[in-house]
Design a protein around this motif. Structure first.
Motif, PDB file in Angstrom:
ATOM      1  N   GLN A  90       0.820  -1.204   0.000  1.00  0.00           N
ATOM      2  CA  GLN A  90       0.000   0.000   0.000  1.00  0.00           C
ATOM      3  C   GLN A  90       0.855   1.255   0.000  1.00  0.00           C
ATOM      4  OE1 GLN A  90      -3.628   0.273  -0.037  1.00  0.00           O
ATOM      5  NE2 GLN A  90      -3.116  -1.721  -0.875  1.00  0.00           N
ATOM      6  N   ARG A  91       2.139   1.082   0.313  1.00  0.00           N
ATOM      7  CA  ARG A  91       3.035   2.228   0.321  1.00  0.00           C
ATOM      8  C   ARG A  91       3.794   2.352  -0.993  1.00  0.00           C
ATOM      9  NH1 ARG A  91       8.087   3.483   4.517  1.00  0.00           N
ATOM     10  NH2 ARG A  91       8.341   5.668   3.896  1.00  0.00           N
ATOM     11  N   TRP A  92       4.390   1.232  -1.455  1.00  0.00           N
ATOM     12  CA  TRP A  92       5.267   1.283  -2.614  1.00  0.00           C
ATOM     13  C   TRP A  92       4.598   0.777  -3.886  1.00  0.00           C
ATOM     14  CZ3 TRP A  92       8.761   4.230  -0.767  1.00  0.00           C
ATOM     15  CH2 TRP A  92       9.318   4.044   0.497  1.00  0.00           C
ATOM     16  N   GLY A  93       3.710  -0.232  -3.766  1.00  0.00           N
ATOM     17  CA  GLY A  93       3.126  -0.847  -4.953  1.00  0.00           C
ATOM     18  C   GLY A  93       3.151  -2.361  -4.824  1.00  0.00           C
ATOM     19  N   PRO A  94       2.898  -3.102  -5.904  1.00  0.00           N
ATOM     20  CA  PRO A  94       2.794  -4.566  -5.834  1.00  0.00           C
ATOM     21  C   PRO A  94       4.037  -5.216  -5.234  1.00  0.00           C
ATOM     22  CG  PRO A  94       2.102  -3.756  -7.987  1.00  0.00           C
ATOM     23  CD  PRO A  94       2.686  -2.589  -7.268  1.00  0.00           C
ATOM     24  N   VAL A  95       3.818  -6.282  -4.488  1.00  0.00           N
ATOM     25  CA  VAL A  95       4.900  -7.028  -3.859  1.00  0.00           C
ATOM     26  C   VAL A  95       5.869  -7.543  -4.930  1.00  0.00           C
ATOM     27  CG1 VAL A  95       5.425  -9.110  -2.521  1.00  0.00           C
ATOM     28  CG2 VAL A  95       3.487  -7.673  -1.881  1.00  0.00           C
ATOM     29  N   VAL A 257      -4.015   1.396 -11.278  1.00  0.00           N
ATOM     30  CA  VAL A 257      -4.977   0.752 -10.378  1.00  0.00           C
ATOM     31  C   VAL A 257      -4.423   0.661  -8.960  1.00  0.00           C
ATOM     32  CG1 VAL A 257      -6.267  -0.560 -12.105  1.00  0.00           C
ATOM     33  CG2 VAL A 257      -4.125  -1.485 -11.230  1.00  0.00           C
ATOM     34  N   PHE A 258      -3.456   1.518  -8.634  1.00  0.00           N
ATOM     35  CA  PHE A 258      -2.862   1.531  -7.295  1.00  0.00           C
ATOM     36  C   PHE A 258      -3.824   2.259  -6.364  1.00  0.00           C
ATOM     37  CE2 PHE A 258       0.737   3.318  -4.511  1.00  0.00           C
ATOM     38  CZ  PHE A 258       0.765   2.169  -3.722  1.00  0.00           C
ATOM     39  N   GLU A 259      -4.450   1.516  -5.448  1.00  0.00           N
ATOM     40  CA  GLU A 259      -5.551   2.038  -4.657  1.00  0.00           C
ATOM     41  C   GLU A 259      -5.275   3.380  -3.983  1.00  0.00           C
ATOM     42  OE1 GLU A 259      -4.512  -1.035  -4.606  1.00  0.00           O
ATOM     43  OE2 GLU A 259      -6.173  -2.455  -4.690  1.00  0.00           O
ATOM     44  N   PRO A 260      -4.107   3.580  -3.338  1.00  0.00           N
ATOM     45  CA  PRO A 260      -3.894   4.869  -2.662  1.00  0.00           C
ATOM     46  C   PRO A 260      -3.873   6.063  -3.612  1.00  0.00           C
ATOM     47  CG  PRO A 260      -2.363   3.212  -1.840  1.00  0.00           C
ATOM     48  CD  PRO A 260      -3.025   2.634  -3.043  1.00  0.00           C
ATOM     49  N   SER A 446      -5.890   8.286 -15.149  1.00  0.00           N
ATOM     50  CA  SER A 446      -5.848   7.337 -16.260  1.00  0.00           C
ATOM     51  C   SER A 446      -7.105   6.494 -16.422  1.00  0.00           C
ATOM     52  CB  SER A 446      -4.638   6.401 -16.076  1.00  0.00           C
ATOM     53  OG  SER A 446      -3.438   7.142 -16.089  1.00  0.00           O
ATOM     54  N   SER A 447      -8.182   6.863 -15.767  1.00  0.00           N
ATOM     55  CA  SER A 447      -9.435   6.141 -15.991  1.00  0.00           C
ATOM     56  C   SER A 447     -10.244   6.859 -17.064  1.00  0.00           C
ATOM     57  CB  SER A 447     -10.257   6.061 -14.700  1.00  0.00           C
ATOM     58  OG  SER A 447     -10.834   7.323 -14.400  1.00  0.00           O
ATOM     59  N   VAL A 448     -11.225   6.172 -17.620  1.00  0.00           N
ATOM     60  CA  VAL A 448     -12.037   6.803 -18.665  1.00  0.00           C
ATOM     61  C   VAL A 448     -12.830   7.979 -18.097  1.00  0.00           C
ATOM     62  CG1 VAL A 448     -14.088   5.330 -18.406  1.00  0.00           C
ATOM     63  CG2 VAL A 448     -13.528   6.322 -20.643  1.00  0.00           C
ATOM     64  N   ARG A 449     -13.185   7.909 -16.804  1.00  0.00           N
ATOM     65  CA  ARG A 449     -13.874   9.036 -16.162  1.00  0.00           C
ATOM     66  C   ARG A 449     -12.953  10.257 -16.092  1.00  0.00           C
ATOM     67  NH1 ARG A 449     -18.443   7.948 -12.928  1.00  0.00           N
ATOM     68  NH2 ARG A 449     -17.853   9.695 -11.607  1.00  0.00           N
TER      69      ARG A 449
END
Length: 551
Positions: A90-95, A257-260, A446-449
């Motif tokens: 959640q801090r840096w990105g995917p494991v 798609v990185f939640e934070p 970067s989402s379509v919205r």
């Protein structure tokens, strides 16, 4: 048997065991030879899916940068390993995954974390941010303990004189040794208040552009009798930055798609109290002043490095809004930008900054312009649920892209190389580059919205207009999906297409609910029913893969 003999035997045993467990065994297990990792890719319908994909080796430039990274001892303070503990993802990105390190010889995982972990630093900041950070780290990160690296720059000094009523550089042997002075190729320099001027390249003639700077630095009188220090990155620094930008990009478009960093607040009300403003002032001076300046005019000490320039808060003109063109943004708009950052610029994501600090600094930023006292933001434009993406919608979007002449700036292929690209300037006269859609580095999200919001509101202060009056809502959705499709199945570092076969692309294009939507459920092309070199056709399989796990 003596105690000394037992102790020596035990010591030899445990040393041998450590060598075996940490040196020999990791090499012997099959997982150590993994060359693939799960990669986030954007499909043609604008969705982000995950697929197993071969990690790419370093280019010659990146490999040279890696050698410099080792030579300068960067590995000593910066680790390169996201562990599956303590919420690091959640801090840096995917494991981290084994395949990401397939071309790392030697490994630079490191255990000391005096500086931030760099596993996922690629494409987090612009190249110019890294240039400034290596010149004087404290300009951007005041609490940094990183040393300066002046030997990674070429420097020259030149006096400022007045010529034809404008500030100009006096002739200097040092400048002539630094720049080519190629005719017809001006290189505009925007010195910071301390007299430091950064140039990204040397093929041209250096000229001062101080008339575009905020007062009082916009007149020759402000620079009379001063001597500038002009700096240019060496090839070694360019290589080092290229290596840093490579880190983490074997995992593709994971930031999308990185939640934070996908917060989408629009409506919120931040109290403008003295206590809140005072708190925000302290946060601003520690985190923001290096770029945006003590006066909020976008002329901080690091601004000379940056393109685009930092936002001038005294004008209260903001690009990323949910309000109509010309309106102030909502507090939620400012909070969204502060949290997400602005991709491919020097403005980082501040999701790690405590919520209270982010709220307070927004209150302080609003003190720089009287517009916030005299005006209220117009009601935000309501954005409904996006329509389902279809091939027909993309065809319509392609036609609208031509009709609206988006290609003139962004190019036919969306690479930001249209016929007008070199002529664009912002409202202050600084050159501005159109976005390269093929890399998926959309500054407003970067989402379509996000793309739809930009198409609807425009980007105030830039040449990008609002299309709210010239296109219907349906048309704006269509062109937004088409703009996203330029980055479909592309590497965000290079903008080039990934080597995915037709069946794999078709599988990733299928809107199958949650299929392939996280790294634990990534599509494996070797088992997707596609004939590959790794074996015969097999049914689709899913894998969970992190460092230390098999496939």
């Amino acid at each position: 048997m003596s105690l000394k003999t037992v102790a020596l035997g035990a010591g030899f045993f445990f040393i041998s065991l450590a060598i075996f467990v940490q040196g020999i065994l990791p090499i012997a297990i099959p997982e150590s030879r993994e060359t693939r990792a799960t990669r986030a890719v954007r499909n043609e319908l604008g969705e982000v899916k995950w697929v197993w994909y071969e990690s790419s080796p370093y280019t010659a430039l990146e490999q040279r940068g890696r050698e410099i990274y080792q030579r300068e001892g960067c590995w000593y303070c910066h680790s390169q390993y996201v562990r599956p503990v303590a919420g690091e993802d959640q801090r840096w990105g995917p494991v981290s995954m084994v395949g990401e390190y397939a071309f790392d010889r030697p490994h630079l995982l490191s255990t000391r974390r005096i500086g931030p972990d760099l596993t996922r630093v690629g494409l987090k900041y612009s190249d110019q941010w890294h240039d400034a950070h290596h010149w004087v780290p404290e300009m951007l990160v005041p609490d940094s303990v990183m040393p300066k690296f002046p030997w990674l720059f070429r420097t020259a000094r030149a006096a400022v004189v007045e010529r034809d009523g404008a500030a100009a550089l006096a002739e200097s042997a040092e400048l002539k040794g630094l720049f080519s002075f190629e005719a017809g190729t001006p290189i505009e320099l925007y010195p910071n208040p301390d007299g430091l001027a950064f140039a990204e390249h040397t093929d041209g003639t250096p000229v001062l552009g101080v008339e575009k700077l905020p007062a009082p630095y916009d007149t020759p009188a402000a620079w009379k009798g001063k001597t500038l220090t002009v700096i240019v990155p060496t090839e070694e620094l360019r290589a080092l930055v290229a290596y840093i930008q490579k880190l983490g990009t074997n995992r593709g478009a994971w930031r999308d798609v990185f939640e934070p960093q996908t917060l989408a607040a629009t409506v919120m009300d931040i109290p403008q109290t003295d206590a809140q403003v005072g708190w925000g002032k302290a946060v601003y001076e520690r985190r923001c002043m290096g770029c945006h300046g003590a006066k909020g005019d976008g002329n901080g000490p690091a601004a000379t490095f940056l393109n685009p320039r930092p936002r001038n808060f005294t004008l209260a003109s903001f690009k990323f809004r949910s309000t109509p063109s010309g309106s102030l943004p909502t507090d939620g708009d400012l909070y969204r930008t502060l949290t997400r950052g602005v991709r491919w610029t020097a403005m980082p994501a501040w999701h790690e900054l405590p919520d209270k600090d982010r709220v307070a600094v927004i209150a302080y930023i609003k003190t720089f312009s009287p517009r916030w006292r005299e005006e209220k933001p117009e009601p935000p434009i309501q954005i409904g649920e996006p329509p389902r993406a279809t091939p027909e919608l993309l065809v319509s979007g392609k036609a609208l892209y031509r009709q609206a002449e988006c290609w003139q700036c962004h190019g036919d292929g969306g690479k930001g190389d249209g016929v007008s690209a070199g002529e664009l300037k912002d409202d202050l006269g600084f050159k501005i580059l159109p976005t390269d859609f093929t890399r998926g580095q959309f500054k407003g999200g970067s989402s379509v919205r996000d793309i739809f919001r930009t198409m609807t509101t425009g980007l105030d202060g830039s040449p990008m207009p609002s299309f709210a009056d010239s296109m219907s809502e349906e048309e704006r959705w269509a062109i937004s999906y088409y703009v996203l499709s330029f980055s479909a199945f592309n590497d965000p570092l290079t903008g080039r297409k990934l080597a995915l076969d037709a069946e794999t692309r078709a599988a990733l294009n299928t809107p199958d609910g949650d299929a392939f939507r996280n790294p634990q459920l990534a599509l494996d092309p070797a088992g997707s029913g596609t004939a590959t070199a790794s074996g015969p056709r097999r049914p689709v399989r899913f894998f969970r893969g992190v460092v230390g796990e098999g496939r």
